[in-house]
Motif scaffolding. Structure first.
Motif, PDB file in Angstrom:
ATOM      1  N   LEU A  19      -6.008  -7.794   5.259  1.00 50.73           N
ATOM      2  CA  LEU A  19      -7.238  -7.420   4.533  1.00 50.73           C
ATOM      3  C   LEU A  19      -7.388  -5.882   4.488  1.00 50.73           C
ATOM      4  O   LEU A  19      -7.631  -5.284   3.444  1.00 50.73           O
ATOM      5  CB  LEU A  19      -8.414  -8.054   5.272  1.00 50.73           C
ATOM      6  N   GLN A  20      -7.168  -5.255   5.648  1.00 51.95           N
ATOM      7  CA  GLN A  20      -7.305  -3.796   5.722  1.00 51.95           C
ATOM      8  C   GLN A  20      -6.208  -3.096   4.928  1.00 51.95           C
ATOM      9  O   GLN A  20      -6.461  -2.140   4.196  1.00 51.95           O
ATOM     10  CB  GLN A  20      -7.274  -3.351   7.196  1.00 51.95           C
ATOM     11  N   ARG A  21      -4.971  -3.610   5.068  1.00 52.28           N
ATOM     12  CA  ARG A  21      -3.851  -2.989   4.352  1.00 52.28           C
ATOM     13  C   ARG A  21      -4.031  -3.079   2.833  1.00 52.28           C
ATOM     14  O   ARG A  21      -3.724  -2.147   2.103  1.00 52.28           O
ATOM     15  CB  ARG A  21      -2.557  -3.708   4.729  1.00 52.28           C
ATOM     16  N   ASN A  22      -4.513  -4.247   2.384  1.00 59.41           N
ATOM     17  CA  ASN A  22      -4.655  -4.450   0.943  1.00 59.41           C
ATOM     18  C   ASN A  22      -5.669  -3.495   0.326  1.00 59.41           C
ATOM     19  O   ASN A  22      -5.483  -3.046  -0.801  1.00 59.41           O
ATOM     20  CB  ASN A  22      -5.029  -5.909   0.644  1.00 59.41           C
ATOM     21  N   ILE A  23      -6.723  -3.179   1.046  1.00 57.96           N
ATOM     22  CA  ILE A  23      -7.708  -2.232   0.501  1.00 57.96           C
ATOM     23  C   ILE A  23      -7.044  -0.863   0.314  1.00 57.96           C
ATOM     24  O   ILE A  23      -7.213  -0.200  -0.703  1.00 57.96           O
ATOM     25  CB  ILE A  23      -8.933  -2.107   1.433  1.00 57.96           C
ATOM     26  N   ALA A  24      -6.234  -0.463   1.305  1.00 58.54           N
ATOM     27  CA  ALA A  24      -5.588   0.848   1.239  1.00 58.54           C
ATOM     28  C   ALA A  24      -4.490   0.897   0.170  1.00 58.54           C
ATOM     29  O   ALA A  24      -4.119   1.974  -0.298  1.00 58.54           O
ATOM     30  CB  ALA A  24      -5.020   1.214   2.607  1.00 58.54           C
ATOM     31  N   LYS A  25      -3.981  -0.282  -0.215  1.00 61.16           N
ATOM     32  CA  LYS A  25      -2.978  -0.306  -1.283  1.00 61.16           C
ATOM     33  C   LYS A  25      -3.628  -0.054  -2.636  1.00 61.16           C
ATOM     34  O   LYS A  25      -3.047   0.509  -3.532  1.00 61.16           O
ATOM     35  CB  LYS A  25      -2.279  -1.669  -1.315  1.00 61.16           C
ATOM     36  N   LYS A  26      -4.885  -0.530  -2.751  1.00 59.92           N
ATOM     37  CA  LYS A  26      -5.564  -0.467  -4.043  1.00 59.92           C
ATOM     38  C   LYS A  26      -6.374   0.795  -4.250  1.00 59.92           C
ATOM     39  O   LYS A  26      -6.682   1.168  -5.374  1.00 59.92           O
ATOM     40  CB  LYS A  26      -6.513  -1.666  -4.170  1.00 59.92           C
ATOM     41  N   HIS A  27      -6.834   1.426  -3.159  1.00 65.59           N
ATOM     42  CA  HIS A  27      -7.748   2.570  -3.287  1.00 65.59           C
ATOM     43  C   HIS A  27      -7.303   3.721  -2.392  1.00 65.59           C
ATOM     44  O   HIS A  27      -6.684   3.489  -1.355  1.00 65.59           O
ATOM     45  CB  HIS A  27      -9.164   2.189  -2.831  1.00 65.59           C
TER      46      HIS A  27
ATOM     47  N   GLY B 116      -4.566   4.683  12.677  1.00 69.06           N
ATOM     48  CA  GLY B 116      -3.394   5.571  12.673  1.00 69.06           C
ATOM     49  C   GLY B 116      -2.192   4.968  13.377  1.00 69.06           C
ATOM     50  O   GLY B 116      -1.049   5.256  13.038  1.00 69.06           O
ATOM     51  N   THR B 117      -2.430   4.102  14.371  1.00 68.67           N
ATOM     52  CA  THR B 117      -1.320   3.565  15.157  1.00 68.67           C
ATOM     53  C   THR B 117      -0.748   2.286  14.562  1.00 68.67           C
ATOM     54  O   THR B 117       0.456   2.043  14.633  1.00 68.67           O
ATOM     55  CB  THR B 117      -1.765   3.253  16.608  1.00 68.67           C
ATOM     56  N   VAL B 118      -1.574   1.423  13.962  1.00 72.03           N
ATOM     57  CA  VAL B 118      -1.114   0.097  13.537  1.00 72.03           C
ATOM     58  C   VAL B 118      -1.340  -0.187  12.044  1.00 72.03           C
ATOM     59  O   VAL B 118      -0.423  -0.576  11.343  1.00 72.03           O
ATOM     60  CB  VAL B 118      -1.827  -1.007  14.374  1.00 72.03           C
ATOM     61  N   VAL B 119      -2.573   0.020  11.586  1.00 69.36           N
ATOM     62  CA  VAL B 119      -2.920  -0.438  10.229  1.00 69.36           C
ATOM     63  C   VAL B 119      -2.302   0.461   9.156  1.00 69.36           C
ATOM     64  O   VAL B 119      -1.700  -0.024   8.200  1.00 69.36           O
ATOM     65  CB  VAL B 119      -4.460  -0.535  10.053  1.00 69.36           C
ATOM     66  N   LEU B 120      -2.463   1.771   9.312  1.00 62.57           N
ATOM     67  CA  LEU B 120      -1.921   2.709   8.314  1.00 62.57           C
ATOM     68  C   LEU B 120      -1.028   3.750   9.006  1.00 62.57           C
ATOM     69  O   LEU B 120      -1.357   4.942   9.041  1.00 62.57           O
ATOM     70  CB  LEU B 120      -3.068   3.416   7.570  1.00 62.57           C
ATOM     71  N   PRO B 121       0.115   3.313   9.570  1.00 71.28           N
ATOM     72  CA  PRO B 121       0.947   4.269  10.305  1.00 71.28           C
ATOM     73  C   PRO B 121       1.496   5.380   9.414  1.00 71.28           C
ATOM     74  O   PRO B 121       1.896   6.430   9.919  1.00 71.28           O
ATOM     75  CB  PRO B 121       2.069   3.396  10.884  1.00 71.28           C
ATOM     76  N   ASP B 122       1.492   5.153   8.076  1.00 68.17           N
ATOM     77  CA  ASP B 122       2.005   6.183   7.169  1.00 68.17           C
ATOM     78  C   ASP B 122       0.896   7.018   6.524  1.00 68.17           C
ATOM     79  O   ASP B 122       1.139   7.697   5.517  1.00 68.17           O
ATOM     80  CB  ASP B 122       2.858   5.541   6.060  1.00 68.17           C
TER      81      ASP B 122
END
Ligand code: DC
Length: 221
Positions: free
Chosen positions: A112-120, A130-136
């Motif tokens: 759910l968290q990753r998908n939001i960051a893919k779209k926006h 920073g460590t797990v959800v969006l390491p990049d």
């Protein structure tokens, strides 16, 4: 898409600072704590014991959780109901901290968290962004402040919302949550290796926001 991760303990100022910085940059502000809080609320309302794997599995199979953004403000929906206000009580905070230590629940929220960051383009705040959800993420900030200052801020916020908890109670809860959040086995609260640490003790909100904006502009010219 731009991804900015802001992690840190409860009351460090993450949500207020991230919300304002996102507004200035035109990004979406995602408060991931609200997801854990919504699940915490569900466990309280439905008497789910998260130490029991079958109860957790049963809960996750029927639970619908969604984030929506209205005029830049995040709303969290639990089984179709907007619970954005209800999740801001000390009871839900403690329940959220308990559910956040359960691996199956973290896995459930990961996509759910990753998908939001893919779209926006997002500024996402939490404990493990920073460590797990969006390491990049292009920029990772680890926000801290002394426990006393964080408790004072939380206490003021709760009082404005009509709560009657004493400062001592707030400080005790906060230290307990700090301990739980940083000692759990899965995704414990800790700065990513490439995170910039920023201590907001003694800084005004404006000064903190200015520093974050300066860091974003430095990193993303
Ligand atoms: O940021 P907050 O106080 O709303 O978070 C509520 C709880 O959820 C907190 O005790 C830790 C947990 N949490 C987490 O484990 N990972 C996140 N990304 C966000 C919150």
């Amino acid at each position: 898409m731009v991804s900015i991760a802001i992690d840190g303990p409860a009351g460090a100022g993450k949500s207020t600072i991230a919300r304002q910085a996102a507004k200035i940059m035109g990004y979406i502000y995602v408060d991931t704590g609200a997801l854990y809080r919504a699940i915490g609320l569900f466990t309280l309302e439905n008497h789910v014991d998260v130490t029991q794997q079958d109860q957790v599995e049963g809960m996750l199979s029927k639970m619908e959780i969604e984030l929506a953004f209205f005029e830049g403000e995040q709303h969290v929906f639990l089984c179709g109901k907007d619970v954005s206000q209800e999740i801001r009580t000390p009871e839900v905070s403690m329940a959220a901290s308990r559910v956040s230590a359960v691996p199956a629940i973290r896995t459930f929220l990961f996509d759910l968290q990753r998908n939001i960051a893919k779209k926006h383009s997002v500024i996402m705040d939490g404990r493990d962004i920073g460590t797990v959800v969006l390491p990049d993420a292009q920029l990772k900030i680890f926000l801290t402040a002394s426990p006393e200052e964080r408790a004072r801020r939380r206490y003021e916020e709760l009082r404005q919302n009509g709560a009657t908890d004493s400062y001592e109670e707030v400080l005790k809860d906060l230290k307990e949550r700090d301990y739980q959040d940083s000692h759990r086995e899965i995704a414990p609260l800790r700065p990513a290796e490439d995170a910039i640490e920023m201590d907001t003790t003694g800084l005004s909100l404006q000064q903190s926001v200015d520093r974050v904006i300066a860091l974003i502009k430095e990193r993303l010219p």
